[in-house]
Each structure stands twice: as C-alpha cells, then as structure tokens.
Design an enzyme around this catalytic site. Structure first.
Site, mmCIF file in Angstrom:
data_model
loop_
_atom_site.group_PDB
_atom_site.id
_atom_site.type_symbol
_atom_site.label_atom_id
_atom_site.label_comp_id
_atom_site.label_asym_id
_atom_site.label_seq_id
_atom_site.Cartn_x
_atom_site.Cartn_y
_atom_site.Cartn_z
ATOM 1 N N VAL A 1 -40.859 4.719 -19.569
ATOM 2 C CA VAL A 1 -42.304 4.753 -19.840
ATOM 3 C C VAL A 1 -42.625 5.252 -21.254
ATOM 4 O O VAL A 1 -43.740 5.056 -21.728
ATOM 5 C CB VAL A 1 -43.066 5.613 -18.797
ATOM 6 N N TYR B 1 -44.035 21.241 -21.485
ATOM 7 C CA TYR B 1 -44.541 20.667 -20.232
ATOM 8 C C TYR B 1 -46.025 20.977 -20.044
ATOM 9 O O TYR B 1 -46.819 20.111 -19.665
ATOM 10 C CB TYR B 1 -43.698 21.246 -19.089
ATOM 11 N N ALA C 1 -48.158 21.646 -22.433
ATOM 12 C CA ALA C 1 -48.907 20.873 -23.437
ATOM 13 C C ALA C 1 -49.126 19.445 -22.928
ATOM 14 O O ALA C 1 -50.225 18.897 -23.024
ATOM 15 C CB ALA C 1 -48.148 20.854 -24.758
ATOM 16 N N ILE D 1 -43.687 21.874 -5.542
ATOM 17 C CA ILE D 1 -43.347 20.874 -4.523
ATOM 18 C C ILE D 1 -41.832 20.727 -4.510
ATOM 19 O O ILE D 1 -41.218 20.570 -5.578
ATOM 20 C CB ILE D 1 -43.991 19.505 -4.866
HETATM 21 N N1 LIG Z 1 -42.113 18.996 -8.152
HETATM 22 C C1 LIG Z 1 -43.083 19.786 -8.537
HETATM 23 O O1 LIG Z 1 -43.150 20.967 -8.172
HETATM 24 C C2 LIG Z 1 -44.174 19.271 -9.436
HETATM 25 C C3 LIG Z 1 -45.266 20.113 -9.691
HETATM 26 C C4 LIG Z 1 -46.288 19.675 -10.522
HETATM 27 C C5 LIG Z 1 -46.229 18.397 -11.089
HETATM 28 N N2 LIG Z 1 -45.164 17.595 -10.823
HETATM 29 C C6 LIG Z 1 -45.158 16.276 -11.476
HETATM 30 O O2 LIG Z 1 -45.031 15.254 -10.502
HETATM 31 C C7 LIG Z 1 -44.274 14.153 -11.036
HETATM 32 C C8 LIG Z 1 -43.094 13.848 -10.130
HETATM 33 O O3 LIG Z 1 -42.282 15.008 -10.030
HETATM 34 P P1 LIG Z 1 -41.013 15.108 -9.058
HETATM 35 O O4 LIG Z 1 -40.855 16.539 -8.752
HETATM 36 O O5 LIG Z 1 -41.112 14.106 -7.973
HETATM 37 O O6 LIG Z 1 -39.859 14.694 -10.106
HETATM 38 P P2 LIG Z 1 -38.387 14.096 -9.851
HETATM 39 O O7 LIG Z 1 -37.559 14.649 -10.959
HETATM 40 O O8 LIG Z 1 -37.953 14.306 -8.437
HETATM 41 O O9 LIG Z 1 -38.624 12.531 -10.077
HETATM 42 C C9 LIG Z 1 -39.059 12.031 -11.313
HETATM 43 C C10 LIG Z 1 -38.785 10.539 -11.365
HETATM 44 O O10 LIG Z 1 -39.239 10.059 -12.667
HETATM 45 C C11 LIG Z 1 -38.222 9.205 -13.203
HETATM 46 N N3 LIG Z 1 -38.320 9.205 -14.677
HETATM 47 C C12 LIG Z 1 -38.039 10.228 -15.517
HETATM 48 N N4 LIG Z 1 -38.204 9.850 -16.794
HETATM 49 C C13 LIG Z 1 -38.614 8.552 -16.767
HETATM 50 C C14 LIG Z 1 -38.944 7.613 -17.774
HETATM 51 N N5 LIG Z 1 -38.861 7.914 -19.078
HETATM 52 N N6 LIG Z 1 -39.342 6.369 -17.394
HETATM 53 C C15 LIG Z 1 -39.400 6.034 -16.084
HETATM 54 N N7 LIG Z 1 -39.089 6.890 -15.087
HETATM 55 C C16 LIG Z 1 -38.700 8.135 -15.413
HETATM 56 C C17 LIG Z 1 -36.911 9.834 -12.701
HETATM 57 O O11 LIG Z 1 -35.824 8.949 -12.822
HETATM 58 C C18 LIG Z 1 -37.288 10.195 -11.275
HETATM 59 O O12 LIG Z 1 -37.092 9.114 -10.377
HETATM 60 C C19 LIG Z 1 -43.869 14.576 -12.453
HETATM 61 O O13 LIG Z 1 -44.777 14.056 -13.397
HETATM 62 C C20 LIG Z 1 -43.971 16.090 -12.410
HETATM 63 O O14 LIG Z 1 -44.199 16.641 -13.686
HETATM 64 C C21 LIG Z 1 -44.129 18.007 -10.018
#
Ligand SMILES: NC(=O)c1ccc[n+]([C@@H]2O[C@H](COP(=O)([O-])OP(=O)(O)OC[C@H]3O[C@@H](n4cnc5c(N)ncnc54)[C@H](O)[C@@H]3O)[C@@H](O)[C@H]2O)c1
Length: 246
Positions: A63, A154, A156, A187
C-alpha cells in the site's frame, strides 16, 4: 445481511483485524478483495474462505507504493463493477523511544500507515466519485488520542489518519462518500506478540471492562460503519477500546 453484494477492498486482510473483518463482511454478504504482501499467505487465505459462497480475490500489493496500489485497483475493477467499501487496515509497528528511533523506523511506519492510506484512498475515491457512492474506513488507534511510550512514528501516522478522515469527509461528502475511522484499543493480534505478558496485563487493567479486545470487536464496528445503518455517520473517529483510561 448488512452488506449484501457490496464489493469491499480490505488491506492487510490476511491476518489479525483484517482477516476477522474479511470473515465478518463475507457473513454479511459482501464480495472481497484482499490486498496483502505475501502471495502464499494470500492464496491460503483465499482458499480457506471459499466455503462462504461469495467472491473472494487476493492480490499482492504494497500500500505504500503508488504503482502497486494502482495495479491492485485495476485488478479489482477488472473483476468487479464497483468498489463500494475500502478498509484501510494494513499497518505496521517499529517501536523505539524518541532518542533511539532511527530514520528507517520512522520512514517505514509513516510510509505504510500514513502514505499507504493516502494512496489507497486517492485511487479508490476517484472511482467512488464516478459511482456517486462509497464508504472509506481507516484503522486509527487509541494511541492517536493519548500518545504512547516508544511510538512517535506510529502515533504521528495514526493522528494523521484522524486528520485525513475529517478532511476527506468534508471533501467527499458531496459525492455521497462517507469517511470514518475506528480507533481500536489493545486487540490480541500478531501486532501485540512482542509485548511482554506483564505489559499486556497492564493494558488489560486500563480497560474499564478489564479485557484485551478481540479482532472481531473491530470487525463488528467496521461492518456497522460500512452499512446503511451508518448512513448519517461521517467524519468520526469511533473508539472501540473497552473504555480505555490513559
Ligand atoms: N492490534 C492492536 O492492538 C491494534 C490497536 C490499534 C490499531 N491497530 C491497527 O489495526 C490495523 C490492523 O492491525 P493488526 O493488529 O490486525 O495487525 P497485524 O500485524 O496482525 O496484520 C497487519 C496486516 O497488514 C499487512 N501489511 C503490512 N504492511 C503492508 C503493506 N505495506 N501493504 C499491504 N499489506 C500490509 C500484513 O501483512 C498483515 O497481514 C493496523 O493498522 C493497526 O495499526 C491495531
């Protein structure tokens, strides 16, 4: 079914919150395009999902790279008549305290978590404008509201997402495009894997419900915001964090 025959692109759909969202949207009748980084993982994910009886396609794309994003959007439009929903879920972490964070850690997180959301949304919004409808949902985070130790990059990026959400809601509302973010609390996904149990315990205690959230908690919020039930909701950052107190 809330999302019957809608076409949704979900970035980072192979794991964690993205994967839970893919399954939720399939249960709600949507067809899905997963964008992720690893071809084998995408192929496995798509094959696990074939029993849902909906169309699921997967495409390798980064992305944070414009030509990769354009390729993924063209791939989608060759297979579907419209793009109704975009979930900008892909995200990474590269934590370090301010005085220790190097430039590549900064650039990586800003490129994927901020620029990636901009590139995906710019490409998809053009199509949604022509359709005169669409829903864009972004993955923010509670840390964008409270800050977080060791996460300058993150925080930012996620604060930037909140600003872009409000800006795009203003710019795109006239085309019947709604734009919202979800700000998850902690999460349980791979993203939290490196965090020691002691710290996870502290995170749990910060929730008024004394819980770490599940990916499905966030998927449910996305499904609501993507549906007609949220037709009057735009420009908002929805906290889904078990009542996190900083
Ligand atoms: N897990 C948490 O506690 C939490 C809290 C707040 C926000 N978030 C946000 O929620 C979203 C999902 O988090 P998650 O915990 O499921 O993460 P995760 O690490 O389990 O999954 C992230 C997914 O994004 C894909 N990815 C990474 N870089 C990419 C790129 N350049 N292009 C395409 N795909 C890419 C990875 O391969 C993976 O499948 C993220 O944006 C994260 O910042 C997560």
């Amino acid at each position: 079914m809330k999302l019957y025959n809608k076409t949704a692109i979900i970035t980072g759909g192979c794991r964690g919150i993205g994967y839970a969202t893919v399954k939720k949207f399939l249960n709600e009748g949507a067809n899905i395009v997963i964008i992720d980084l690893n071809k084998e993982e995408i192929n496995d994910t798509v094959s696990y999902l074939k029993d849902y009886g909906k169309k699921v396609e997967g495409i390798v794309a980064d992305v944070s790279n414009k030509s990769s994003v354009d390729y993924a959007i063209n791939f989608t439009l060759e297979r579907f008549d419209s793009i109704d929903i975009l979930i900008n879920n892909a995200g990474v972490v590269e934590d370090a305290q301010l005085l220790k964070m190097n430039e590549s850690q900064w650039d990586k997180v800003i490129d994927v978590n901020l620029k990636g959301v901009f590139l995906m949304t710019q490409a998809v919004a053009q199509r949604m404008k022509e359709q005169k409808s669409g829903v864009i949902l972004n993955a923010s985070s509670v840390v964008s509201l409270y800050g977080n130790f060791g996460q300058s990059n993150y925080v930012a990026a996620k604060s930037g997402i909140n600003g872009m959400t409000k800006t795009w809601a203003r710019e795109l509302g006239r085309y019947n495009i709604r734009v919202n973010s979800v700000a998850p609390g902690f999460i349980l996904t791979d993203m939290l894997k490196k965090i020691p149990d002691k710290v996870l315990g502290m995170m749990k205690e910060k929730s008024l419900l004394n819980e770490i959230g599940k990916p499905e908690d966030i998927a449910n919020a996305y499904a609501f915001l993507a549906s007609e039930e949220a037709r009057f909701v735009t420009g908002t950052i929805l906290s889904v964090d078990g009542g996190l107190v900083p």
